[in-house]
Write a protein that holds these residues in place. Structure first.
Motif, PDB file in Angstrom:
ATOM      1  N   THR A 193      -6.984   3.112   2.664  1.00 16.67           N
ATOM      2  CA  THR A 193      -7.940   2.954   1.551  1.00 16.67           C
ATOM      3  C   THR A 193      -7.527   3.884   0.418  1.00 16.67           C
ATOM      4  O   THR A 193      -6.827   4.885   0.638  1.00 16.67           O
ATOM      5  N   GLN A 194      -7.952   3.546  -0.784  1.00 12.67           N
ATOM      6  CA  GLN A 194      -7.564   4.337  -1.943  1.00 12.67           C
ATOM      7  C   GLN A 194      -8.276   5.686  -1.961  1.00 12.67           C
ATOM      8  O   GLN A 194      -7.744   6.669  -2.477  1.00 12.67           O
ATOM      9  N   THR A 195      -9.449   5.736  -1.418  1.00  8.14           N
ATOM     10  CA  THR A 195     -10.201   6.984  -1.357  1.00  8.14           C
ATOM     11  C   THR A 195     -10.463   7.340   0.102  1.00  8.14           C
ATOM     12  O   THR A 195     -10.409   6.490   0.989  1.00  8.14           O
ATOM     13  N   VAL A 205       0.852  -1.184   0.000  1.00  6.25           N
ATOM     14  CA  VAL A 205       0.000   0.000   0.000  1.00  6.25           C
ATOM     15  C   VAL A 205       0.896   1.245   0.000  1.00  6.25           C
ATOM     16  O   VAL A 205       1.769   1.386   0.849  1.00  6.25           O
ATOM     17  N   LYS A 206       0.665   2.120  -0.947  1.00  6.33           N
ATOM     18  CA  LYS A 206       1.476   3.325  -1.073  1.00  6.33           C
ATOM     19  C   LYS A 206       0.844   4.492  -0.298  1.00  6.33           C
ATOM     20  O   LYS A 206      -0.372   4.640  -0.261  1.00  6.33           O
TER      21      LYS A 206
END
Length: 536
Positions: free
Chosen positions: A492-494, A471-472
């Motif tokens: 989370t991505q968002t 995870v970046k």
């Protein structure tokens, strides 16, 4: 008597008559023998005995001589004391100083190189002799002995302190007098480190030229004869010349200074500390002297190879310490954790200090004396309004059954945040039921923080399966366990807010995820060292 009778009595041939007397009875004049009673009343005349008075007189004279001797030797070198093997008994302090100075000033060594000869003194070699210090040692010799040994001339004591360190000689003048071209050595140095908290050593560099040490050794030996011997010509050789301040000397000086940084001399008013002699103050007021027996200026005091200058220290105090003192008090403000450990300083604070007129004029003089003794304190006159310390306690509770993170300040709840814990923790009870992917329970402190971090890893689970993640840009990371668990913005991505996290469930590999709307505040509030208690 008639004429006839007179005629019968006798007549001289010239017709004059001669008187005839009856025989004298001497018994009438004889003294009668004394009676026993009278004899007993007659006493022979007493003879006066004078030898005890003679003894007392002799003792009195001896006592006076002894007392005078004791009085005399209070200010003169004791019997049996020698300096470099030369008797100095009965010499005063001033006479010994003068004798040493005369020997130093009168000593000149003949140094020769390639047919050129020159007279070289200790001063030419950069060396001096502390005659005052040596004379003090002479005066102190035998003073601690028992009294009957102190004044016994057969009980000897020799003061053999080396007048100067020949290894500290410098070749500059020697090279010039003998017309020798030189490459000068560079002394090692001790300098303040980058954050002004201590000292670093800068190594020295060797040079090339006349070796001054043999010449210096000859001069030192000549001084030790106190003018009683002449020196022979010393043949000078070219050699790699070492700096007077070697790396070893610089490291010893650094150790002396570092110890004074660790145990600083304090400046106090009525036993209340208002400042200390820190590393910066030491750097501004000291020098390194390789000749540890060298003569010092009146304002200087030494400890080993470090020389402290009272005038420079007084100047530093006036310019850099006194100017920071403020008359109005400001209290200190700090953050502590559950253990009482100070984890952050919000405000340093300071005392209210008022220095009395001329109450600090001896700071430099008093401080260098304390520095030479390895520490202590000096007192100035004035008043102090001591600052107080305000402590704010911060701690965090992670409740795995409530699925909440609670932030407390001084035991008062100030913020509640929803969280997502390890996949192995039961969402309702908080118990670890999934084996390998659980959030650990116990007491921790935040020990590592990253504003943003890429998180990746591979984990082989107890059932043999593998778990991988990459995870970046995980934001606002606060590590609390050394196994790698942290409280961070949920990965989370968002963006996901607090209420969304509450509905999410447990999704992490052991970390505690909080909403994007909470993470930045928590990162700033939970400073390094904040207590974290994880419970079910």
């Amino acid at each position: 008597m008639n004429e006839n009778n007179m005629s019968k009595a006798g007549a001289s041939a010239d017709g004059e008559s001669t008187a005839v007397f009856a025989p004298l009875d001497l018994s009438a004049f004889a003294a009668s023998a004394p009676s026993d009673e009278a004899r007993s009343s007659i006493r022979p005349r007493k003879r006066h005995v004078i030898w005890p008075w003679i003894v007392l007189a002799v003792l009195a004279v001896l006592g006076a001589v002894a007392g005078g001797g004791i009085w005399f030797f209070q200010s003169h070198a004791l019997p049996g004391v020698t300096l470099w093997g030369t008797p100095v008994t009965g010499r005063s302090y001033e006479q010994i100083v003068s004798q040493i100075d005369d020997a130093v000033n009168g000593t000149a060594v003949n140094a020769s190189y390639n047919g050129t000869t020159a007279k070289v003194t200790l001063k030419d070699l950069g060396l001096s002799v502390d005659s005052d210090a040596i004379a003090t040692q002479v005066m102190d010799a035998k003073r601690d002995d028992a009294w009957w040994q102190r004044y016994a001339f057969w009980n000897t004591a020799d003061v053999s302190t080396e007048p100067a360190n020949a290894d500290a000689a410098v070749p500059d003048t020697l090279n010039a007098k003998l017309s020798i071209e030189e490459v000068k050595p560079v002394d090692a140095a001790v300098q303040l480190n980058a954050d002004a908290s201590g000292f670093d050593v800068v190594p020295g560099q060797q040079g090339q030229g006349a070796d001054p040490v043999p010449v210096a050794q000859a001069a030192v030996k000549a001084v030790e004869t106190l003018g009683g011997a002449s020196t022979q010509t010393v043949e000078v050789k070219l050699d790699a010349t070492s700096p007077a301040v070697s790396d070893d000397i610089a490291n010893q000086a650094k150790a002396t200074l570092d110890n004074l940084v660790q145990n600083p001399v304090s400046i106090t008013i009525d036993d209340h500390q208002i400042a200390t002699i820190d590393a910066a103050a030491l750097a501004a007021s000291t020098r390194i002297d390789a000749n540890e027996n060298g003569k010092l200026a009146d304002s200087e005091t030494r400890s080993g190879y470090v020389v402290f200058d009272a005038n420079k220290l007084q100047q530093y105090y006036d310019d850099s310490i006194k100017t920071t003192l403020q008359t109005n008090r400001e209290d200190r403000d700090v953050i502590v954790n559950n253990n009482g450990d100070e984890i952050d300083v919000l405000k340093e604070g300071h005392d209210g200090v008022t220095i009395a007129a001329d109450g600090d004029t001896n700071v430099g003089h008093d401080a260098v004396a304390a520095l030479a003794n390895g520490g202590g304190s000096v007192t100035v006159e004035g008043t102090v309004d001591p600052m107080q310390t305000k402590k704010t306690k911060r701690h965090v509770i992670v409740d795995l059954s409530d699925n909440k993170v609670y932030a407390y300040e001084n035991d008062k709840l100030i913020r509640t945040m929803s969280m997502s814990a390890g996949q192995g923790n039961d969402r309702k009870t908080g118990e670890c039921t999934g084996g390998d992917l659980c959030t650990p329970t116990g007491d921790f402190t935040i020990w590592l923080k990253y504003e943003s971090q890429d998180m990746s890893g591979n984990l082989t689970l107890s059932d043999g399966s593998k778990e991988s993640w990459d995870v970046k840009g995980v934001g606002y990371v606060n590590y609390f366990s050394h196994s790698g668990c942290a409280i961070h913005r949920i990965a989370t991505q968002t963006a996901m807010n607090d209420s969304q996290v509450a509905a999410l469930g447990n999704t992490s590999h052991g970390c505690v995820g909080i909403g994007w709307d909470q993470a930045e505040w928590f990162y700033g509030w939970a400073v390094m060292g904040t207590s974290v208690h994880v419970q079910v």
